[in-house]
Design an enzyme around this catalytic site. Structure first.
Site, mmCIF file in Angstrom:
data_model
loop_
_atom_site.group_PDB
_atom_site.id
_atom_site.type_symbol
_atom_site.label_atom_id
_atom_site.label_comp_id
_atom_site.label_asym_id
_atom_site.label_seq_id
_atom_site.Cartn_x
_atom_site.Cartn_y
_atom_site.Cartn_z
ATOM 1 N N GLU A 68 0.539 -11.792 0.367
ATOM 2 C CA GLU A 68 -0.191 -12.481 -0.532
ATOM 3 C C GLU A 68 -0.197 -13.361 0.692
ATOM 4 O O GLU A 68 0.488 -14.299 0.575
ATOM 5 C CB GLU A 68 -0.043 -12.217 -1.511
ATOM 6 N N GLU A 111 -4.980 -13.427 -13.869
ATOM 7 C CA GLU A 111 -5.244 -13.099 -13.050
ATOM 8 C C GLU A 111 -4.947 -11.147 -13.243
ATOM 9 O O GLU A 111 -4.888 -10.909 -11.943
ATOM 10 C CB GLU A 111 -4.764 -13.232 -11.615
ATOM 11 N N ARG A 118 5.524 -19.272 -14.552
ATOM 12 C CA ARG A 118 4.116 -20.487 -14.126
ATOM 13 C C ARG A 118 2.391 -20.850 -14.698
ATOM 14 O O ARG A 118 2.366 -20.247 -16.129
ATOM 15 C CB ARG A 118 3.377 -19.544 -13.251
ATOM 16 N N ASP A 154 -6.958 -24.478 -7.796
ATOM 17 C CA ASP A 154 -5.930 -23.839 -6.616
ATOM 18 C C ASP A 154 -5.374 -24.138 -5.438
ATOM 19 O O ASP A 154 -6.464 -23.399 -4.639
ATOM 20 C CB ASP A 154 -6.521 -22.644 -7.004
ATOM 21 N N GLU A 211 -3.616 -21.072 2.284
ATOM 22 C CA GLU A 211 -4.634 -20.646 1.654
ATOM 23 C C GLU A 211 -6.105 -20.831 1.917
ATOM 24 O O GLU A 211 -7.003 -20.510 2.649
ATOM 25 C CB GLU A 211 -5.008 -20.124 0.661
HETATM 26 C C1 GCU Z 1 -4.684 -17.798 -5.689
HETATM 27 C C2 GCU Z 1 -4.682 -16.799 -5.279
HETATM 28 C C3 GCU Z 1 -3.656 -15.993 -6.014
HETATM 29 C C4 GCU Z 1 -2.681 -15.378 -6.288
HETATM 30 C C5 GCU Z 1 -2.953 -16.751 -7.383
HETATM 31 C C6 GCU Z 1 -1.972 -17.504 -7.916
HETATM 32 O O1 GCU Z 1 -6.353 -17.086 -6.691
HETATM 33 O O2 GCU Z 1 -5.847 -16.915 -4.091
HETATM 34 O O3 GCU Z 1 -3.691 -14.541 -3.661
HETATM 35 O O4 GCU Z 1 -2.099 -15.375 -6.495
HETATM 36 O O5 GCU Z 1 -3.673 -18.257 -6.467
HETATM 37 O O6 GCU Z 1 -1.058 -18.772 -7.435
HETATM 38 O O7 GCU Z 1 -1.333 -16.771 -8.525
#
Ligand code: GCU
Length: 954
Positions: free
Chosen positions: A201, A324, A357, A396, A424
């Site tokens: 990722e 998320e 986190r 972010d 990113e």
């Molecule tokens: C960002 C990122 C994701 C990642 C997330 C995180 O949103 O785009 O890919 O999973 O951060 O830190 O959990």
């Protein structure tokens, strides 16, 4: 403008071969310490080439003559590294002896492992530096002068050995050696966002370096990885993605991971795992993952015991919960602290920690506030062996954002910082963006949490508050590319992350200088030029990317390309102004989350730093900055100068061709080519957007501009397509413009005349007819011979007309609609010579993603086992094009094999992203049938959306 292939460009045979390069093939390069003209970057900053300055070399050869045997485990690693490094740097083989026999012997060890260390280094002094701290100094042992590398702990010895090598790599004098160091941050953690399917990722450097399916087999590059990490002081690594697959905690996986943990341990690195909070349900069918459920508590306790049976020094868990879409304690009405404490309790008897986190959000409006509002009230409720991991800023990993308000606001909760090494939002592996200056700003930020001087460095270093655990994590940028990071210069961020985690007081200049010298050598002009490039690169990226702290102007799912239009909720641009009002007085109140001394600075337009203006305030375009410029003029100027500076970076690198080996020079230059192209796209997209919003003319330049209607388009060659444009006039007079789409070769575009008054925008519809090979194209606009055209370009996917194809197949289900003139290919089409195509052997599956309304794209044939599609290729040379991708979910590589050889391979694709693979096929004199074997990574699905076979011309 010549339309360019985009990065999702047609993937042909040669691209597939290049993409298939794996670390494994590169072992020889790592072992060889001889200087070769071409370098592949695999050795990173641990090249250890012979010192090229004769006087220095002579003095080093006198200073270091032999290495005294050190011991096992980490001590053996330290010894091996010293032998390897000194042998390379001195250009002669350095032997290992049982006891010093000559002056210049290097003695390394702890008071326990080495009598010399015991008698020559006061125990109290070493104790003060801790088990990771070290001294490097001279001593007289009997009749010989030795160099001592000593520590209270074995890790410290290893770090001391790397320190000693660094002195030589950076050509420092070694006459007076008097080094005493200890790390500022106790926990210096690598976070890999690597998935079980091998994808990474936010990884921009190939696939995962960890070959899960081959474990417990230990690949040689795991040792190389561990050396690189240890060399900059990383002491723990989380090997899997925070979006965690529960399988990583399965019994089978834990057993397989144990040898990897052994390998890492020899380099002082503890293995950690990201844990999926719902693991008890996923792995063992429990009905709940509620932290208060006794069965759940037992499950975690048993799991911890099981892990420690196989991995006795297991570091602990990293958890992304209720973020998320990840499961978490909030699903059961519990708090984040309840969730963290559940895991902490399980790990506690074994000495493990849980890192929890703080990254939680539910939309742009509250994103900057949610973590603070969720976690600050929980201060004091987390267990002693739990930590909260806080991203450096409240959004972010943007190129510019303020420090996170949680730093300093959790005096009773162990806290650590998360930085993103993988770029990113900062250009990925295309743009040079050296993050050390950015990270230093955060470390140096004064939170005022325990009064003035409570810097973030003091918080996460554990000195500001009474923390039992604290430190820094970096989301890593390593992947399977030969040079680990894709862009050779991106490895400077990996190095810089570790060095800064060790000592945030080091200057960005020092760290950059050290990396350049170790990676490319100490040629004076090279060091000056490349160090300067690194140090300015973030500012340059920021200047064509995100102005004045606006942030989040990257779009789509991949966060590389500009999408200033789709991200309006972030920068809140309208006709009157730009920026997000996060003040207490009139906005969301984010400024109020900081301590009062900080709040007052951010809250007031008079004191808010210009670089964060649009993060905290919504201002008119005519607002004056401290420079005297208006906001809109600043936006124009910085985007134009940003592009110029990106080109300057490219020229500076070009000028280093005599100081860098040809291969690395060429590969980096190719990245700069793309950076410059992309910076132009950024400039044009953002400048045209803000002109459209503000309608204020640039005082220094003028231009005409065009922007496409829909953001993403499929063009079918069978029908001419009207492309909708908005054409703007950013000059001071009315203009008549002849507008045409700047089409790739093989297409045609009509020209449409349009009158546009000054400062106006006019819609135009321009018919185009695609042709040529199918693919993804970045399409621009031409207006006669004008050179001042700025275009917000568009990416289009094209498909060939059935009439041009020998065979045109729309793959999918039996019921879904068919693309114009294409024939249906479903799983039940077995090979039939009459028909000219069909499956041989086991039939695959198919899917219909009805959310995508395009007849061609919505359905496809797929499977996780390999399948073979046979097609009849008529006499003569042909091109086969295979369309792959999935409208609903991301897709991993589809490999196409012919006669057992991979002839094409698709990249990782985001959902609703597609790629055409190109496979040249020759039907010979009388035609033949060809078997196309389709496969993917283990347990992953290959996809086939369409196939077009076209006769080559001539
Ligand atoms: C960002 C990122 C994701 C990642 C997330 C995180 O949103 O785009 O890919 O999973 O951060 O830190 O959990």
């Amino acid at each position: 403008m010549n339309a360019k292939w985009t990065r999702r460009r047609l993937l042909g045979t040669s691209a597939a071969v290049a993409a298939g390069t794996y670390l494994l093939d590169q072992q020889a390069a790592w072992a060889a310490l001889t200087t070769s003209a071409d370098e592949d970057g695999h050795e990173l900053w641990l090249r250890y080439r012979q010192v090229d300055e004769p006087r220095l070399l002579a003095s080093y050869r006198r200073a270091f003559t032999q290495v005294v045997k050190a011991g096992d485990g980490v001590l053996a690693s330290a010894q091996a590294e010293l032998v390897r490094g000194l042998s390379g740097l001195l250009g002669r083989s350095i032997g290992v002896v049982d006891a010093p026999t000559r002056s210049g012997a290097v003695v390394l060890g702890t008071p326990e492992s080495s009598p010399i260390v015991r008698s020559h280094c006061p125990a109290a002094e070493l104790e003060k530096l801790g088990p990771e701290g070290y001294v490097v100094r001279r001593a007289r042992v009997g009749k010989v002068d030795v160099v001592l590398v000593a520590s209270a702990g074995e890790r410290g010895v290893l770090y001391g050995a790397f320190h000693l090598l660094r002195l030589l790599q950076t050509q420092r004098g070694v006459e007076k050696l008097n080094v005493a160091e200890r790390p500022a941050n106790p926990l210096r953690l690598a976070n890999h966002w690597d998935n079980l399917d091998g994808s990474v990722e936010r990884g921009y450097s190939g696939t995962s370096i960890f070959h899960w399916y081959d474990l417990p087999e230990i690949k040689p590059h795991y040792v190389e990885y561990a050396r690189a990490m240890a060399s900059v002081g990383i002491n723990a690594t989380v090997v899997n993605n925070v979006n965690a697959n529960a399988e990583f905690l399965s019994s089978e996986m834990i057993e397989k991971l144990a040898p990897l943990a052994d390998t890492l341990r020899a380099w002082g690195i503890k293995l950690q795992l990201s844990a999926n909070f719902a693991s008890p349900m996923v792995l063992d069918g429990l009905e709940t993952a509620d932290p208060f459920d006794p069965a759940v508590r037992t499950w975690w306790r048993d799991k911890a015991t099981e892990i420690y049976t196989h991995i006795p020094d297991f570091g602990g868990f990293l958890v992304k919960a209720n973020s998320e879409g990840q499961p978490g304690p909030v699903d059961y009405g519990r708090t984040h602290a309840d969730g963290a404490n559940l895991l902490a309790e399980a790990l506690e008897p074994h000495g493990g920690i849980v890192i929890w986190r703080a990254f939680v959000w539910h939309g742009p409006e509250t994103w900057a506030d949610e973590a603070f509002e969720t976690f600050q009230p929980l201060d004091g409720e987390f267990a002693a062996n739990a930590l909260v991991q806080i991203k450096n800023g409240p959004i972010d990993f943007q190129v510019r954002e303020p420090a996170h308000p949680l730093f300093g606001a959790l005096p009773r909760t162990n806290s650590m910082m998360e930085l993103q090494v993988t770029q990113e939002y900062t250009g990925q592996s295309t743009h040079l963006c050296y993050a050390v200056p950015l990270w230093k700003e955060v470390y140096d930020f004064d939170t005022h949490g325990a009064g003035p001087g409570t810097t973030v460095a003091s918080v996460v270093g554990g000195t500001a508050f009474d923390y039992g655990h604290s430190g820094v994590a970096g989301v890593m940028n390593f992947g399977s590319s030969t040079n680990w990071t894709g862009h050779h210069l991106a490895a400077a961020n990996t190095h810089g992350f570790g060095r800064l985690a060790w000592n945030p007081q080091l200057s960005a200049e020092q760290i950059a200088d050290e990396w350049v010298r170790s990676t490319f050598g100490s040629h004076r002009s090279l060091v000056t030029v490349l160090t300067g490039m690194l140090l300015h690169s973030r500012e340059i990226y920021e200047s064509y990317n995100s102005p004045l702290g606006a942030g989040f102007v990257q779009g789509g799912g991949d966060h590389l390309d500009p999408c200033v239009r789709c991200n309006e909720p972030w920068h809140q641009s309208d006709a009157s102004g730009v920026g997000f009002d996060r003040t207490v007085a009139t906005g969301t109140g984010t400024t109020g989350h900081y301590f009062p001394a900080v709040t007052s600075v951010f809250e007031s337009l008079d004191t808010c730093p210009d670089e964060l203006l649009l993060f905290f305030h919504h201002v008119p375009y005519t607002h004056r900055l401290r420079s005297g410029k208006t906001v809109i003029q600043h936006i124009y100027d910085s985007h134009f100068s940003g592009l110029e500076n990106a080109s300057r970076l490219r020229s500076l690198w070009q000028g280093l061709r005599r100081q860098v080996d040809p291969r690395r020079h060429r590969e980096v230059l190719a990245r700069f080519d793309r950076q410059v192209d992309h910076a132009r796209q950024w400039r044009d997209t953002l400048v045209t957007y803000w002109f459209e919003k503000s309608r204020i003319l640039d005082r220094r330049r003028s231009w005409v501009q065009a922007q496409f209607g829909p953001m993403w388009t499929v063009l079918h060659e069978s029908s001419p397509a009207p492309m909708e444009l908005t054409v703007g006039n950013a000059t001071s007079g009315a203009l008549s413009l002849a507008v045409a789409v700047d089409v790739p070769e093989g297409w045609t575009s009509a020209t449409v005349d349009v009158d546009v008054p000054s400062r106006e925008l006019v819609p135009v519809s321009v018919p185009v007819q695609p042709g040529g090979p199918p693919g993804y194209f970045l399409v621009g606009v031409r207006m006669g011979a004008r050179k001042d055209v700025l275009v917000d370009p568009i990416e289009v996917l094209t498909t060939p007309a059935a009439s041009r194809c020998v065979l045109a197949l729309d793959a999918g289900t039996a019921a879904s609609p068919l693309h114009d003139g294409y024939r249906r290919l479903t799983p039940s089409d077995a090979w039939n010579a009459e028909v000219g195509y069909g499956w041989v052997g086991t039939a695959p599956e198919s899917r219909d993603r009805t959310g995508n309304t395009d007849a061609l794209l919505r359905d496809f044939v797929n499977d996780n086992a390999a399948s073979t599609l046979r097609i009849a290729v008529p006499a003569g040379a042909h091109d086969a094009y295979l369309l792959v991708g999935d409208a609903d979910v991301r897709s991993f590589a589809t490999y196409v094999r012919v006669d057992g050889k991979v002839v094409a391979e698709s990249p990782f694709l985001f959902r609703n992203d597609f790629a055409w693979l190109h496979v040249p096929l020759d039907g010979g004199a009388s035609g033949r049938s060809v078997d196309l074997e389709l496969s993917s990574a283990p347990n992953e699905h290959w996809h086939l959306v369409a196939l077009a076979l076209i006769a080559q011309k001539g």
